[in-house]
Design a protein around this motif. Structure first.
Motif, PDB file in Angstrom:
ATOM      1  N   PHE A 351      -4.914   3.986   4.057  1.00 58.73           N
ATOM      2  CA  PHE A 351      -5.230   2.772   4.816  1.00 58.73           C
ATOM      3  C   PHE A 351      -4.293   1.628   4.430  1.00 58.73           C
ATOM      4  O   PHE A 351      -3.754   0.927   5.300  1.00 58.73           O
ATOM      5  CB  PHE A 351      -6.683   2.381   4.539  1.00 58.73           C
ATOM      6  CG  PHE A 351      -7.088   1.055   5.138  1.00 58.73           C
ATOM      7  CD1 PHE A 351      -7.393   0.953   6.487  1.00 58.73           C
ATOM      8  CD2 PHE A 351      -7.152  -0.092   4.347  1.00 58.73           C
ATOM      9  CE1 PHE A 351      -7.761  -0.271   7.042  1.00 58.73           C
ATOM     10  CE2 PHE A 351      -7.522  -1.312   4.893  1.00 58.73           C
ATOM     11  CZ  PHE A 351      -7.819  -1.402   6.240  1.00 58.73           C
ATOM     12  N   ALA A 352      -4.088   1.440   3.124  1.00 52.73           N
ATOM     13  CA  ALA A 352      -3.205   0.364   2.651  1.00 52.73           C
ATOM     14  C   ALA A 352      -1.779   0.587   3.143  1.00 52.73           C
ATOM     15  O   ALA A 352      -1.088  -0.360   3.544  1.00 52.73           O
ATOM     16  CB  ALA A 352      -3.239   0.289   1.126  1.00 52.73           C
ATOM     17  N   PHE A 353      -1.318   1.850   3.130  1.00 52.96           N
ATOM     18  CA  PHE A 353       0.030   2.166   3.589  1.00 52.96           C
ATOM     19  C   PHE A 353       0.201   1.818   5.074  1.00 52.96           C
ATOM     20  O   PHE A 353       1.183   1.177   5.471  1.00 52.96           O
ATOM     21  CB  PHE A 353       0.329   3.646   3.355  1.00 52.96           C
ATOM     22  CG  PHE A 353       1.687   4.070   3.813  1.00 52.96           C
ATOM     23  CD1 PHE A 353       2.783   3.950   2.986  1.00 52.96           C
ATOM     24  CD2 PHE A 353       1.870   4.603   5.086  1.00 52.96           C
ATOM     25  CE1 PHE A 353       4.047   4.340   3.407  1.00 52.96           C
ATOM     26  CE2 PHE A 353       3.129   4.995   5.522  1.00 52.96           C
ATOM     27  CZ  PHE A 353       4.222   4.863   4.683  1.00 52.96           C
ATOM     28  N   CYS A 354      -0.749   2.244   5.900  1.00 56.60           N
ATOM     29  CA  CYS A 354      -0.649   2.005   7.344  1.00 56.60           C
ATOM     30  C   CYS A 354      -0.725   0.520   7.675  1.00 56.60           C
ATOM     31  O   CYS A 354       0.075  -0.003   8.455  1.00 56.60           O
ATOM     32  CB  CYS A 354      -1.750   2.769   8.074  1.00 56.60           C
ATOM     33  SG  CYS A 354      -1.555   4.566   8.048  1.00 56.60           S
ATOM     34  N   VAL A 355      -1.699  -0.176   7.083  1.00 55.99           N
ATOM     35  CA  VAL A 355      -1.867  -1.600   7.383  1.00 55.99           C
ATOM     36  C   VAL A 355      -0.681  -2.408   6.877  1.00 55.99           C
ATOM     37  O   VAL A 355      -0.172  -3.295   7.575  1.00 55.99           O
ATOM     38  CB  VAL A 355      -3.190  -2.126   6.774  1.00 55.99           C
ATOM     39  CG1 VAL A 355      -3.296  -3.630   6.967  1.00 55.99           C
ATOM     40  CG2 VAL A 355      -4.375  -1.421   7.425  1.00 55.99           C
ATOM     41  N   ALA A 356      -0.190  -2.098   5.661  1.00 50.89           N
ATOM     42  CA  ALA A 356       0.957  -2.822   5.119  1.00 50.89           C
ATOM     43  C   ALA A 356       2.191  -2.590   5.983  1.00 50.89           C
ATOM     44  O   ALA A 356       2.962  -3.530   6.239  1.00 50.89           O
ATOM     45  CB  ALA A 356       1.223  -2.383   3.684  1.00 50.89           C
ATOM     46  N   SER A 357       2.390  -1.362   6.460  1.00 49.11           N
ATOM     47  CA  SER A 357       3.545  -1.070   7.315  1.00 49.11           C
ATOM     48  C   SER A 357       3.456  -1.832   8.629  1.00 49.11           C
ATOM     49  O   SER A 357       4.431  -2.436   9.090  1.00 49.11           O
ATOM     50  CB  SER A 357       3.635   0.438   7.575  1.00 49.11           C
ATOM     51  OG  SER A 357       3.798   1.154   6.370  1.00 49.11           O
ATOM     52  N   SER A 358       2.277  -1.812   9.240  1.00 44.81           N
ATOM     53  CA  SER A 358       2.097  -2.487  10.531  1.00 44.81           C
ATOM     54  C   SER A 358       2.264  -4.008  10.399  1.00 44.81           C
ATOM     55  O   SER A 358       3.007  -4.630  11.158  1.00 44.81           O
ATOM     56  CB  SER A 358       0.721  -2.159  11.108  1.00 44.81           C
ATOM     57  OG  SER A 358       0.633  -0.798  11.436  1.00 44.81           O
ATOM     58  N   LEU A 359       1.574  -4.587   9.439  1.00 45.27           N
ATOM     59  CA  LEU A 359       1.651  -6.042   9.283  1.00 45.27           C
ATOM     60  C   LEU A 359       3.031  -6.500   8.845  1.00 45.27           C
ATOM     61  O   LEU A 359       3.487  -7.579   9.222  1.00 45.27           O
ATOM     62  CB  LEU A 359       0.590  -6.512   8.290  1.00 45.27           C
ATOM     63  CG  LEU A 359      -0.862  -6.372   8.745  1.00 45.27           C
ATOM     64  CD1 LEU A 359      -1.809  -6.895   7.671  1.00 45.27           C
ATOM     65  CD2 LEU A 359      -1.096  -7.121  10.056  1.00 45.27           C
ATOM     66  N   SER A 360       3.721  -5.685   8.036  1.00 41.44           N
ATOM     67  CA  SER A 360       5.082  -6.041   7.621  1.00 41.44           C
ATOM     68  C   SER A 360       6.009  -6.067   8.826  1.00 41.44           C
ATOM     69  O   SER A 360       6.796  -7.005   9.003  1.00 41.44           O
ATOM     70  CB  SER A 360       5.601  -5.049   6.573  1.00 41.44           C
ATOM     71  OG  SER A 360       4.865  -5.116   5.381  1.00 41.44           O
TER      72      SER A 360
END
Length: 400
Positions: A351-360
């Protein structure tokens, strides 16, 4: 006569075991709450880092393009033309300084831009390796402390050692390190600004083979001066001194000819000073060797690209860590169920990987929005991909 001395060291070690009661659920929950607050701060900081980095990268790129379109290559570095007053100029040539740099304590002098004396002291250094394990309802920590004698350029404070007895270091060095800088550095008839001189930092070790021992209590061995009774078997507190130079500014029978550099800066009289671009950046560029205008600006663009991607990666990592800290509470709630705990941990990381990638990617696209709208739109579309992939892996709910 030059002598080479090999370092000798002694190593000691001991093991220390400490134990503490296993923290209860409320205590772990309290620690997790503190981590959530830190995670929130880290999460918000990542947005600032990512957004400002895009502005910096675009500003730097525009400044470099502006500089490339305005720079004037000088026909001669030995004459100052008033026609170029206030303009961005390009020149290349050998470095010169008004007088040599000296270290009277060791009878050493060199015609260079910088001379650095590096002093190292033979000291005790502490290393530790820790492992934790659970035993009889307690958390035990086994720490292995080892001590070794090494040459260090900074004073190691032995008061912070787990066991100072038998490993005590002196509190200061009898000889200090320092760097001497020539007050007047030129290329041809042009004087370099302090900012340009600071960029001359390609230090090389100076060979001491042609020098004599400066004092009776100093022994030369290889490229070091030893303050030691026996450099083959140094004792704690002994010193060794080496020298480094940057920017050779005169022909030397042992070191060769003067170093050449390429400079791009604003001409102000006979001085080369920073050039302020319309984008708000400053151009004062120096590279070793003789480079053309195109080669210099290509290197600057490559450096800007590398810095941009490094900061993007740092921003993404900061966001990933922030999200991981904020969602850690879910792991704490189930950490007494081993199987569930491991599954939750994997899910939270994903979850952290996906959200961090999207928001970045979204933050980067917003940073580009006002400068390159088409690229911003493309990155914005790419930012949705991790979320779509994550949703596609979630099994659909069974209909009642």
């Amino acid at each position: 006569m030059s002598r080479n001395f090999s370092d000798t060291g002694s190593r000691k070690e001991h093991v220390k075991i400490t134990s503490e009661s296993k923290p209860g659920f409320l205590e772990r929950l309290s620690e997790t709450s503190g981590g959530m607050l830190m995670g929130l701060v880290t999460f918000l900081l990542s947005f600032y880092l990512l957004f400002t980095n895009e502005g910096r990268a675009l500003r730097t790129a525009k400044s470099l393009d502006e500089g490339l379109s305005l720079v004037i290559p000088l026909d001669s570095i030995h004459s100052v033309s008033q026609q170029n007053e206030g303009r961005l100029v390009h020149l290349a040539g050998a470095l010169t300084t008004s007088k040599p740099l000296f270290d009277p304590s060791y009878g050493l002098s060199i015609q260079a831009v910088k001379l650095k004396r590096n002093v190292e002291m033979y000291q005790w250094v502490e290393y530790e390796e820790s492992t934790e394990y659970e035993e009889n309802g307690e958390i035990k920590k086994e720490t292995k402390y080892s001590y070794n004698t090494e040459w260090k350029s900074e004073v190691v404070n032995s008061r912070n050692f787990d066991r100072e007895i038998g490993h005590k270091n002196p509190s200061a060095m009898a000889v200090e390190s320092f760097t001497a800088v020539s007050p007047n550095v030129q290329v041809g008839s042009f004087v370099l600004s302090k900012g340009l001189v600071d960029k001359i930092d390609d230090f090389k070790q100076l060979s001491l083979s042609n020098l004599e021992d400066p004092h009776a209590d100093v022994i030369r061995g290889g490229d070091y001066f030893y303050h030691s009774e026996n450099p083959r078997r140094p004792e704690v507190g002994d010193l060794r001194v080496s020298f480094f130079y940057a920017g050779l500014s005169g022909d030397d029978p042992y070191l060769g000819s003067a170093d050449k550099v390429t400079v791009i800066a604003r001409q102000r009289g006979d001085q080369l000073v920073p050039y302020h671009t319309k984008s708000g950046d400053v151009l004062q560029i120096l590279y070793p060797g003789e480079l053309s205008v195109e080669e210099v600006f290509q290197k600057e663009h490559e450096s800007n690209t590398m810095k941009t991607w490094a900061l993007r990666a740092a921003g993404w990592l900061t966001m990933f860590v922030g999200i991981s800290l904020m969602t850690r509470i879910f792991y704490t709630l189930v950490d007494w169920f081993p199987v569930v705990r491991d599954l939750v941990n994997i899910g939270l990381k994903a979850f952290a990987f996906c959200v961090a990638s999207s928001l970045s990617l979204l933050t980067i696209s917003i940073g580009w929005l006002f400068y390159r709208p088409l690229w911003a739109l493309l990155i914005g579309l790419l930012s949705v991909v991790p979320i779509v992939v994550a949703k596609s892996r979630v099994p659909p709910k069974k209909q009642q």
